[in-house]
Design a protein around this motif. Structure first.
Motif, PDB file in Angstrom:
ATOM      1  N   GLN A   1      -3.123   8.492   8.735  1.00  0.00           N
ATOM      2  CA  GLN A   1      -1.704   8.301   8.445  1.00  0.00           C
ATOM      3  C   GLN A   1      -1.137   7.145   9.270  1.00  0.00           C
ATOM      4  OE1 GLN A   1       0.077   9.777   6.041  1.00  0.00           O
ATOM      5  NE2 GLN A   1      -1.820  10.809   5.436  1.00  0.00           N
ATOM      6  N   SER A   2      -1.521   7.104  10.549  1.00  0.00           N
ATOM      7  CA  SER A   2      -0.969   6.070  11.423  1.00  0.00           C
ATOM      8  C   SER A   2      -1.525   4.689  11.091  1.00  0.00           C
ATOM      9  CB  SER A   2      -1.264   6.404  12.893  1.00  0.00           C
ATOM     10  OG  SER A   2      -2.645   6.277  13.181  1.00  0.00           O
ATOM     11  N   ILE A   3      -2.759   4.623  10.618  1.00  0.00           N
ATOM     12  CA  ILE A   3      -3.379   3.323  10.401  1.00  0.00           C
ATOM     13  C   ILE A   3      -2.764   2.605   9.201  1.00  0.00           C
ATOM     14  CG2 ILE A   3      -5.278   3.844   8.795  1.00  0.00           C
ATOM     15  CD1 ILE A   3      -7.087   2.285  10.747  1.00  0.00           C
ATOM     16  N   ARG A   4      -2.025   3.344   8.382  1.00  0.00           N
ATOM     17  CA  ARG A   4      -1.358   2.723   7.232  1.00  0.00           C
ATOM     18  C   ARG A   4      -0.071   2.004   7.639  1.00  0.00           C
ATOM     19  NH1 ARG A   4      -2.825   7.807   4.725  1.00  0.00           N
ATOM     20  NH2 ARG A   4      -4.512   7.500   3.214  1.00  0.00           N
ATOM     21  N   LYS A   5       0.392   2.240   8.855  1.00  0.00           N
ATOM     22  CA  LYS A   5       1.621   1.589   9.311  1.00  0.00           C
ATOM     23  C   LYS A   5       1.337   0.123   9.630  1.00  0.00           C
ATOM     24  CE  LYS A   5       3.638   5.795  11.317  1.00  0.00           C
ATOM     25  NZ  LYS A   5       4.137   6.454  12.546  1.00  0.00           N
TER      26      LYS A   5
ATOM     27  N   GLY B   1       3.673  -1.379  16.632  1.00  0.00           N
ATOM     28  CA  GLY B   1       4.628  -1.018  17.666  1.00  0.00           C
ATOM     29  C   GLY B   1       5.182   0.377  17.504  1.00  0.00           C
ATOM     30  N   LEU B   2       5.025   0.959  16.307  1.00  0.00           N
ATOM     31  CA  LEU B   2       5.519   2.302  16.042  1.00  0.00           C
ATOM     32  C   LEU B   2       4.492   3.384  16.375  1.00  0.00           C
ATOM     33  CD1 LEU B   2       7.207   1.643  12.562  1.00  0.00           C
ATOM     34  CD2 LEU B   2       8.298   1.663  14.816  1.00  0.00           C
ATOM     35  N   LEU B   3       3.298   2.971  16.774  1.00  0.00           N
ATOM     36  CA  LEU B   3       2.214   3.926  16.998  1.00  0.00           C
ATOM     37  C   LEU B   3       2.187   4.430  18.437  1.00  0.00           C
ATOM     38  CD1 LEU B   3      -0.742   2.144  15.144  1.00  0.00           C
ATOM     39  CD2 LEU B   3       0.828   3.869  14.235  1.00  0.00           C
ATOM     40  N   LYS B   4       1.631   5.619  18.601  1.00  0.00           N
ATOM     41  CA  LYS B   4       1.338   6.132  19.927  1.00  0.00           C
ATOM     42  C   LYS B   4       0.185   5.324  20.525  1.00  0.00           C
ATOM     43  CE  LYS B   4       2.523  10.885  18.560  1.00  0.00           C
ATOM     44  NZ  LYS B   4       1.993  12.254  18.387  1.00  0.00           N
ATOM     45  N   ASP B   5       0.146   5.267  21.864  1.00  0.00           N
ATOM     46  CA  ASP B   5      -0.926   4.523  22.530  1.00  0.00           C
ATOM     47  C   ASP B   5      -2.300   5.000  22.081  1.00  0.00           C
ATOM     48  OD1 ASP B   5       1.018   3.150  23.842  1.00  0.00           O
ATOM     49  OD2 ASP B   5       0.578   3.956  25.842  1.00  0.00           O
ATOM     50  N   GLU B   6      -2.454   6.307  21.949  1.00  0.00           N
ATOM     51  CA  GLU B   6      -3.744   6.869  21.553  1.00  0.00           C
ATOM     52  C   GLU B   6      -4.181   6.341  20.188  1.00  0.00           C
ATOM     53  OE1 GLU B   6      -5.821  11.261  20.710  1.00  0.00           O
ATOM     54  OE2 GLU B   6      -3.670  11.084  21.177  1.00  0.00           O
ATOM     55  N   ASP B   7      -3.226   6.258  19.264  1.00  0.00           N
ATOM     56  CA  ASP B   7      -3.558   5.759  17.928  1.00  0.00           C
ATOM     57  C   ASP B   7      -3.836   4.263  17.947  1.00  0.00           C
ATOM     58  OD1 ASP B   7      -3.387   8.220  16.653  1.00  0.00           O
ATOM     59  OD2 ASP B   7      -1.224   8.036  16.309  1.00  0.00           O
ATOM     60  N   VAL B   8      -3.106   3.523  18.786  1.00  0.00           N
ATOM     61  CA  VAL B   8      -3.371   2.089  18.909  1.00  0.00           C
ATOM     62  C   VAL B   8      -4.812   1.858  19.352  1.00  0.00           C
ATOM     63  CG1 VAL B   8      -2.817  -0.012  20.207  1.00  0.00           C
ATOM     64  CG2 VAL B   8      -0.976   1.454  19.384  1.00  0.00           C
ATOM     65  N   ILE B   9      -5.261   2.627  20.327  1.00  0.00           N
ATOM     66  CA  ILE B   9      -6.626   2.479  20.850  1.00  0.00           C
ATOM     67  C   ILE B   9      -7.655   2.936  19.818  1.00  0.00           C
ATOM     68  CG2 ILE B   9      -8.242   3.288  22.622  1.00  0.00           C
ATOM     69  CD1 ILE B   9      -5.787   3.550  24.495  1.00  0.00           C
ATOM     70  N   ASN B  10      -7.447   4.110  19.237  1.00  0.00           N
ATOM     71  CA  ASN B  10      -8.422   4.654  18.295  1.00  0.00           C
ATOM     72  C   ASN B  10      -8.502   3.850  17.005  1.00  0.00           C
ATOM     73  OD1 ASN B  10      -8.993   6.677  20.111  1.00  0.00           O
ATOM     74  ND2 ASN B  10      -7.714   8.210  19.108  1.00  0.00           N
ATOM     75  N   ASN B  11      -7.371   3.279  16.580  1.00  0.00           N
ATOM     76  CA  ASN B  11      -7.337   2.544  15.326  1.00  0.00           C
ATOM     77  C   ASN B  11      -7.780   1.092  15.461  1.00  0.00           C
ATOM     78  OD1 ASN B  11      -6.214   4.908  14.393  1.00  0.00           O
ATOM     79  ND2 ASN B  11      -4.208   4.055  13.917  1.00  0.00           N
TER      80      ASN B  11
ATOM     81  N   LEU C   1     -16.068  -1.294   9.465  1.00  0.00           N
ATOM     82  CA  LEU C   1     -14.683  -0.840   9.313  1.00  0.00           C
ATOM     83  C   LEU C   1     -14.584   0.250   8.243  1.00  0.00           C
ATOM     84  CD1 LEU C   1     -11.578  -1.032   9.628  1.00  0.00           C
ATOM     85  CD2 LEU C   1     -11.649  -2.980   8.041  1.00  0.00           C
ATOM     86  N   ILE C   2     -15.164  -0.002   7.079  1.00  0.00           N
ATOM     87  CA  ILE C   2     -15.067   0.943   5.968  1.00  0.00           C
ATOM     88  C   ILE C   2     -15.772   2.255   6.290  1.00  0.00           C
ATOM     89  CG2 ILE C   2     -15.713   1.362   3.560  1.00  0.00           C
ATOM     90  CD1 ILE C   2     -13.376  -0.560   3.907  1.00  0.00           C
ATOM     91  N   ILE C   3     -16.940   2.168   6.886  1.00  0.00           N
ATOM     92  CA  ILE C   3     -17.687   3.381   7.227  1.00  0.00           C
ATOM     93  C   ILE C   3     -16.939   4.190   8.288  1.00  0.00           C
ATOM     94  CG2 ILE C   3     -19.787   4.235   8.340  1.00  0.00           C
ATOM     95  CD1 ILE C   3     -20.132   3.482   5.397  1.00  0.00           C
ATOM     96  N   THR C   4     -16.336   3.513   9.255  1.00  0.00           N
ATOM     97  CA  THR C   4     -15.572   4.212  10.293  1.00  0.00           C
ATOM     98  C   THR C   4     -14.395   4.944   9.672  1.00  0.00           C
ATOM     99  OG1 THR C   4     -16.204   2.555  11.927  1.00  0.00           O
ATOM    100  CG2 THR C   4     -14.334   3.962  12.466  1.00  0.00           C
ATOM    101  N   LEU C   5     -13.705   4.285   8.746  1.00  0.00           N
ATOM    102  CA  LEU C   5     -12.599   4.943   8.050  1.00  0.00           C
ATOM    103  C   LEU C   5     -13.108   6.124   7.223  1.00  0.00           C
ATOM    104  CD1 LEU C   5     -10.583   1.809   6.853  1.00  0.00           C
ATOM    105  CD2 LEU C   5      -9.935   3.408   8.654  1.00  0.00           C
TER     106      LEU C   5
ATOM    107  N   ARG D   1      -6.048  -5.793   6.703  1.00  0.00           N
ATOM    108  CA  ARG D   1      -4.966  -4.971   6.167  1.00  0.00           C
ATOM    109  C   ARG D   1      -5.244  -4.569   4.721  1.00  0.00           C
ATOM    110  NH1 ARG D   1       0.798  -7.614   6.458  1.00  0.00           N
ATOM    111  NH2 ARG D   1       0.299  -7.487   8.677  1.00  0.00           N
ATOM    112  N   THR D   2      -5.739  -5.517   3.924  1.00  0.00           N
ATOM    113  CA  THR D   2      -6.047  -5.217   2.534  1.00  0.00           C
ATOM    114  C   THR D   2      -7.175  -4.200   2.440  1.00  0.00           C
ATOM    115  OG1 THR D   2      -5.426  -7.476   1.981  1.00  0.00           O
ATOM    116  CG2 THR D   2      -6.593  -6.237   0.291  1.00  0.00           C
ATOM    117  N   ALA D   3      -8.167  -4.336   3.317  1.00  0.00           N
ATOM    118  CA  ALA D   3      -9.290  -3.396   3.317  1.00  0.00           C
ATOM    119  C   ALA D   3      -8.826  -1.976   3.604  1.00  0.00           C
ATOM    120  CB  ALA D   3     -10.328  -3.835   4.351  1.00  0.00           C
ATOM    121  N   ILE D   4      -7.964  -1.824   4.586  1.00  0.00           N
ATOM    122  CA  ILE D   4      -7.472  -0.500   4.959  1.00  0.00           C
ATOM    123  C   ILE D   4      -6.654   0.095   3.823  1.00  0.00           C
ATOM    124  CG2 ILE D   4      -5.881   0.702   6.515  1.00  0.00           C
ATOM    125  CD1 ILE D   4      -6.837  -1.218   8.713  1.00  0.00           C
TER     126      ILE D   4
END
Length: 272
Positions: free
Chosen positions: A8-12, A16-26, A233-237, A269-272
């Motif tokens: 959900q967060s990676i679609r943003k 700047g709107l993400l939590k630090d944890e999501d910034v790192i993981n994404n 990238l695709i496999i990780t997603l 961005r297009t890939a995601i």
């Protein structure tokens, strides 16, 4: 990669709107570029003449995400956070029409940063100082006065600022030639703020040999992903999907990934 991605967060589009944890993981690609920039920041002494950086890449190539990842790392790393303050500017800086306003915006970003650190006393003190500077209106103070105030604030914090400026071309477009040369003079002194800027394309202030910042920044170009990076990238997603059937289809039908790669042109961005 075993990290669970927050799909959900990676679609943003605005990291700047993400939590630090999501910034790192994404942060799934551009790892070598990120580590190189972080190491170069670590190499800066407190009073060194800084090496400034400019990241060039088309929209969707990960510039904003990279800047945000650097901001999070500087805040969280024990050594970096002791020596530096990462100040990330809003993505669009259309209101910059003179150098004094840029430094005023920088003070605003610093106060916002201190608010996240719950430094209420410093915030109140710096806001009063800023209000005193601007009491006569936006045209009542010079760029030198605003810069001097900002650096006095940094001296009180006893840390060096890192200015993370997305769309740096918009800032330079708002400055006249004299102001650009004034800014370069400030940026070339020992202990000056470290600029890490980003732009979607080359721009005159940096790439025209007659301009103030010609050949001044250390350039990093974010090219489209190679197929190998795109596949990772695709496999990780896919690994983060809860649907096992969909997940397995990416492994069993690699032609699908190759088709996606051709369709997206290696754009993150297009890939995601």
């Amino acid at each position: 990669m075993n990290t669970k991605i927050n799909l959900q967060s990676i679609r943003k589009y605005n990291p700047g709107l993400l939590k630090d944890e999501d910034v790192i993981n994404n942060f799934l690609v551009r790892q070598k570029t990120f580590q190189s920039l972080i190491q170069q920041i670590k190499n800066e002494e407190q009073d060194s003449i800084p090496q400034h950086h400019l990241i060039i890449g088309q929209r969707g190539m990960g510039k904003t995400t990279l800047l945000k990842r650097i901001e999070v790392e500087v805040r969280q790393d024990a050594v970096l956070s002791t020596n530096f303050v990462p100040l990330q500017f809003p993505e669009e800086l259309y209101n910059i029409d003179r150098l004094s306003k840029f430094w005023l915006n920088t003070i605003d970003v610093l106060i916002d940063y201190l608010e996240t650190k719950n430094e209420k006393n410093l915030c109140n003190k710096f806001e009063k100082q800023m209000n005193k500077l601007t009491i006569g209106g936006e045209h009542s103070f010079s760029a030198d006065e605003a810069y001097t105030l900002f650096m006095s604030m940094m001296s009180e914090i006893q840390k060096r600022p890192i200015l993370l400026v997305d769309n740096l071309d918009l800032v330079f477009e708002g400055l006249n030639s004299d102001e650009q040369w004034q800014l370069r003079e400030k940026m070339s002194k020992s202990g000056a703020p470290i600029f890490i800027g980003a732009s979607a394309s080359p721009f005159d202030a940096v790439f025209d040999y007659k301009q103030a910042f010609y050949d001044y920044f250390k350039l990093t170009t974010l090219d489209p992903l190679t197929y190998e990076s795109f596949y990772e990238l695709i496999i990780t997603l896919a690994e983060s999907l809860d649907d096992e059937k969909v997940k397995s289809s990416f492994y069993t039908n690699q032609n699908r990934i190759k088709t996606l790669f051709r369709l997206t042109g290696g754009n993150i961005r297009t890939a995601i």
